[in-house]
Write a protein that holds these residues in place. Structure first.
Motif, short mmCIF file in Angstrom:
data_model
loop_
_atom_site.label_atom_id
_atom_site.label_comp_id
_atom_site.label_asym_id
_atom_site.label_seq_id
_atom_site.Cartn_x
_atom_site.Cartn_y
_atom_site.Cartn_z
N TYR A 130 -4.91 0.67 -3.33
CA TYR A 130 -4.51 1.93 -2.72
C TYR A 130 -5.13 3.06 -3.53
O TYR A 130 -4.60 3.45 -4.57
N LYS A 131 -6.28 3.54 -3.08
CA LYS A 131 -7.00 4.60 -3.78
C LYS A 131 -7.24 4.20 -5.24
O LYS A 131 -8.00 3.28 -5.50
N SER A 132 -6.57 4.84 -6.21
CA SER A 132 -6.82 4.54 -7.62
C SER A 132 -5.91 3.45 -8.19
O SER A 132 -5.97 3.18 -9.39
N TRP A 133 -5.10 2.83 -7.34
CA TRP A 133 -4.12 1.85 -7.81
C TRP A 133 -4.33 0.48 -7.18
O TRP A 133 -4.71 0.37 -6.02
N ILE A 134 -4.05 -0.54 -7.99
CA ILE A 134 -4.12 -1.94 -7.56
C ILE A 134 -2.71 -2.46 -7.40
O ILE A 134 -1.82 -2.16 -8.21
N ILE A 135 -2.46 -3.27 -6.37
CA ILE A 135 -1.21 -4.01 -6.25
C ILE A 135 -1.58 -5.47 -6.02
O ILE A 135 -2.42 -5.77 -5.16
N ALA A 136 -1.00 -6.36 -6.80
CA ALA A 136 -1.27 -7.79 -6.68
C ALA A 136 0.02 -8.57 -6.84
O ALA A 136 0.84 -8.25 -7.71
N CYS A 137 0.22 -9.57 -5.98
CA CYS A 137 1.40 -10.44 -6.07
C CYS A 137 0.94 -11.88 -5.96
O CYS A 137 0.05 -12.20 -5.16
N ASP A 138 1.55 -12.76 -6.75
CA ASP A 138 1.13 -14.16 -6.74
C ASP A 138 1.99 -14.99 -5.79
O ASP A 138 2.84 -14.47 -5.06
N ASN A 139 1.79 -16.29 -5.82
CA ASN A 139 2.50 -17.20 -4.91
C ASN A 139 3.95 -17.41 -5.29
O ASN A 139 4.69 -18.08 -4.56
N GLY A 140 4.39 -16.83 -6.42
CA GLY A 140 5.79 -16.87 -6.80
C GLY A 140 6.47 -15.52 -6.68
O GLY A 140 7.56 -15.32 -7.21
N LEU A 141 5.82 -14.59 -5.97
CA LEU A 141 6.32 -13.22 -5.76
C LEU A 141 6.45 -12.43 -7.06
O LEU A 141 7.25 -11.51 -7.16
N ASN A 142 5.66 -12.79 -8.06
CA ASN A 142 5.53 -11.95 -9.25
C ASN A 142 4.46 -10.91 -8.94
O ASN A 142 3.36 -11.25 -8.51
N CYS A 143 4.79 -9.63 -9.14
CA CYS A 143 3.89 -8.56 -8.72
C CYS A 143 3.46 -7.68 -9.88
O CYS A 143 4.18 -7.55 -10.88
N GLU A 144 2.30 -7.05 -9.71
CA GLU A 144 1.75 -6.14 -10.72
C GLU A 144 1.07 -4.99 -10.01
O GLU A 144 0.30 -5.18 -9.07
N ALA A 145 1.36 -3.78 -10.46
CA ALA A 145 0.70 -2.58 -9.96
C ALA A 145 0.03 -1.89 -11.15
O ALA A 145 0.67 -1.65 -12.17
N LYS A 146 -1.26 -1.57 -11.01
CA LYS A 146 -2.03 -1.02 -12.12
C LYS A 146 -2.78 0.24 -11.70
O LYS A 146 -3.40 0.28 -10.64
N GLY A 147 -2.72 1.24 -12.59
CA GLY A 147 -3.55 2.42 -12.45
C GLY A 147 -4.51 2.47 -13.62
O GLY A 147 -4.11 2.27 -14.77
N LEU A 148 -5.80 2.72 -13.35
CA LEU A 148 -6.84 2.68 -14.37
C LEU A 148 -7.49 4.04 -14.51
O LEU A 148 -7.70 4.73 -13.52
N ASN A 149 -7.83 4.43 -15.75
CA ASN A 149 -8.53 5.70 -15.91
C ASN A 149 -9.93 5.60 -15.31
O ASN A 149 -10.55 4.55 -15.31
N SER A 150 -10.41 6.70 -14.77
CA SER A 150 -11.70 6.68 -14.08
C SER A 150 -12.57 7.86 -14.48
O SER A 150 -13.42 8.29 -13.71
N ASP A 151 -12.37 8.40 -15.69
CA ASP A 151 -13.09 9.60 -16.07
C ASP A 151 -14.40 9.32 -16.79
O ASP A 151 -15.11 10.23 -17.19
N GLY A 152 -14.73 8.04 -16.99
CA GLY A 152 -16.01 7.68 -17.57
C GLY A 152 -16.12 7.89 -19.07
O GLY A 152 -17.22 7.79 -19.62
N THR A 153 -15.03 8.17 -19.76
CA THR A 153 -15.08 8.36 -21.21
C THR A 153 -15.03 7.01 -21.91
O THR A 153 -14.75 5.98 -21.31
N ASP A 154 -15.30 7.03 -23.23
CA ASP A 154 -15.22 5.80 -24.01
C ASP A 154 -13.78 5.40 -24.27
O ASP A 154 -13.51 4.27 -24.66
#
Length: 343
Positions: free
Chosen positions: A27-51
């Motif tokens: 979803y735009k800048s965010w990831i949502i992932a769920c496995d076969n046991g309904l364990n879920c993870e939502a991640k937002g990652l920086n995208s500014d290109g810095t080190d």
């Protein structure tokens, strides 16, 4: 943030050994992932290109009592009072702790009340700023959190992270049991000189592939391999392509008695994945009967695919799968999409 593809999928047609079908979406800048046991993870990652890299990571197990955790991870020193929301201070409140190890600082909480308060505080914001001119965008956060609640059956219940309702926690369905797939030690061994014969048979099959399928000099970096699977079957891996930081091999099942050669098909339940024999950085462990692969999306390993399969005596069965299509963030931990018990 580099994206290999925009993915949204739910694959009930794949031959799962058990449990729910995995889900992955960006979803735009965010990831949502769920496995076969309904364990879920939502991640937002920086995208500014810095080190300097940063990740905001929500994880939650399925079920009414599923544990939850929120981690804010940075490659720079980070204190509990060092966050900003759209230029203003962002206070974390009680229930948080800060840990720095190997140059990575993590602000974390397992308190659902604190996690819910954080979501409510930032859900309408633009970005969260961290020290070092690093920022994590918030566009897509609300959609990802709503999807997590929906997949786990929390919508309208008191357990929801985003929009709580009056329904009791008992309305949240129990997560499905993960399938049992025990390791299977390979006791068969190859006879002296047999490996070379098996590899020669597989090479004959590989020669029928298109001329541009593999690189002629790949064998200089990766020697071919042959492994016994049983008294009548063997696994053969032939070098195919050697890249800047990883190589791929072709897999074949070769008959030890009849000389038959069958291309090893290990399709992964990922959109656009081709059903072929190409395995990136494969490793075979006969002590567990486990074949594994690890494919980085780029050299630093902040995106990619890793999977493993167990030989059940007839075929290789999917045992685990982790996947992250969007590159970026402070760590190389990819969301789990499939897991099993017993290996």
């Amino acid at each position: 943030m580099r994206r290999l593809a925009l993915l949204a999928w739910l694959l009930p047609g794949f031959a799962w050994a058990g449990g729910a079908a995995p889900f992955y979406h960006e979803y735009k800048s965010w990831i949502i992932a769920c496995d076969n046991g309904l364990n879920c993870e939502a991640k937002g990652l920086n995208s500014d290109g810095t080190d300097q890299q940063a990740t905001i990571d929500f994880t939650r197990a399925g079920g009414a009592d599923g544990t939850a955790e929120l981690d804010i991870i940075s490659t720079t020193t980070l204190g509990l009072d060092d966050l900003s929301l759209d230029g203003g201070p962002l206070k974390l409140g009680a229930g948080w702790r800060s840990v720095t190890q190997d140059g990575i600082t993590t602000l974390s909480t397992k308190d659902v009340t604190a996690i819910r308060a954080f979501v409510q505080a930032v859900r309408n914001g633009h970005e969260i700023e961290l020290p070092g001119e690093t920022a994590v965008p918030l566009d897509g956060l609300s959609a990802a959190m709503l999807k997590m609640d929906a997949i786990q059956g929390r919508v309208g219940t008191v357990t929801a992270l985003l929009n709580q309702g009056a329904k009791p926690a008992s309305d949240v369905p129990a997560p499905p049991a993960l399938p049992l797939l025990p390791a299977r030690k390979i006791t068969a061994t190859l006879a002296p000189g047999e490996a070379a014969k098996l590899i020669a048979l597989a090479n004959g099959k590989a020669a029928a592939l298109p001329a541009d399928e593999c690189e002629a000099d790949a064998a200089q970096a990766m020697p071919p391999e042959a492994h016994a699977l049983s008294d009548d079957k063997a696994l053969v891996l032939l070098p195919c392509i050697m890249g800047a930081y990883q190589g791929s091999m072709l897999g074949f099942i070769v008959g030890r008695g009849d000389g038959s050669v069958t291309a090893l098909h290990l399709p992964l339940p990922l959109p656009g994945d081709s059903d072929d024999t190409d395995l990136t950085s494969p490793e075979f462990d006969p002590a567990r009967g486990l074949l594994a692969m690890f494919a980085k999306g780029r050299g630093i390993g902040d995106c990619g695919t890793a999977a493993s399969w167990i030989w059940d005596g007839r075929r290789f069965v999917l045992a685990s799968l982790t996947f992250q299509d969007a590159c970026g963030g402070a760590t190389a931990d990819w969301p789990v999409l499939y897991q099993t018990r017993g290996n």
